[in-house]
Design an enzyme around this catalytic site. Sequence first.
Site, PDB file in Angstrom:
ATOM      1  CG  ASN A 206       0.347   1.157  12.805  1.00 27.89           C
ATOM      2  OD1 ASN A 206       0.431   0.110  13.287  1.00 27.89           O
ATOM      3  ND2 ASN A 206      -1.100   1.420  12.796  1.00 27.89           N
ATOM      4  CD  GLU A 209       0.166  -0.501   9.720  1.00 26.09           C
ATOM      5  OE1 GLU A 209      -0.660  -0.714   9.144  1.00 26.09           O
ATOM      6  OE2 GLU A 209       1.239  -0.293   9.942  1.00 26.09           O
ATOM      7  CG  ASP A 276      -3.507   8.346   4.397  1.00 27.06           C
ATOM      8  OD1 ASP A 276      -2.734   7.187   4.382  1.00 27.06           O
ATOM      9  OD2 ASP A 276      -4.636   8.183   4.559  1.00 27.06           O
TER      10      ASP A 276
END
Length: 329
Positions: A206, A209, A276
């Site tokens: 993301n 990150e 996910d």
Amino acid sequence: MINNLSTLESVLSAIPGKRVLVIGDVMLDDYIWGDASRISPEAPVPVVKVSSQTYTAGGAANVALNIASLGGKASLFGWIGTDANGRKLADVIATGGVNILDGAISPQHETIVKTRVICRRQQLCRLDHEAGPDAFALTQRILDDVLAPALKNTDAVIISDYGKGVITTESIRAIQAAAPRGMFIALDPKPRTGIHYAGVSVITPNRAEALKMAGIDDSTPFPAAEVFRRIREKFAPAHLVVTLGADGMLINIEGETAEQIPTVAREVFDVSGAGDTVIAALTLAAAAGVSLSNAARFANTAAGFVVGKLGTATATPDDLRRYAAEAAT
């Protein structure tokens, strides 16, 4: 969003039966639902009157459930305890059509649990129960006797790193060494000191990150070119997909210029588990031979659907057909 409904249908028709192995940190997501109408006399906190409690699978387990929900064949390895929470988690996973590999359910491991208290569709707090990362490290026996054979019988693999201990530099290298040459390996990272995500097919961080992986302080607007350059220099992935929440995602295929895909979410209730869904949908499409560009658009569509749900969620092919049709009108 995926370009048109016919392209969506071609992706959906290609993915049934594709085998994806998910390896990573699994957890039980515990939701306590209730209402709060007064403040406690004991402390300045709300008093929650509990109305119900539900359980879903989180982390790598949610990735695997997304694979199965979209029509793929999902197998999963991540430590699940034989405690009461582990039994709940194993039941949720099995009910969702996911195969739990032998050895994953272990009396030596305590099940990771994240408990969220929800009041009036808002998360009030989260309580985490987990051991330290050393407790979840993969053993050589598991790598040799369980994961290596499973990697020979799958079309793609997802490494789902939540920083709980299953995924280390050493386990990533072992997975890569055991995987057949040319296998699509996708990695959802949790950047931290000492972890090296080298040479996989795609990394899907993301925004936060990606900045951490690039060693860049928080910056607005997002410095895409510099982030991609630094991540490629450090980790050399074939492709990069950076999720940007309400701003959609940026895709960088084989080092070409980054392309932004706008979000398709109509309403955002809960982003937990959206990453996910992205890596599950993208990997499943790639395993079916879909181009990375269309696989990313497919993943963006699936994520747009699930963030409109409260709590970790999955999407079915019919969900995406309806959702795409509504977005096209």
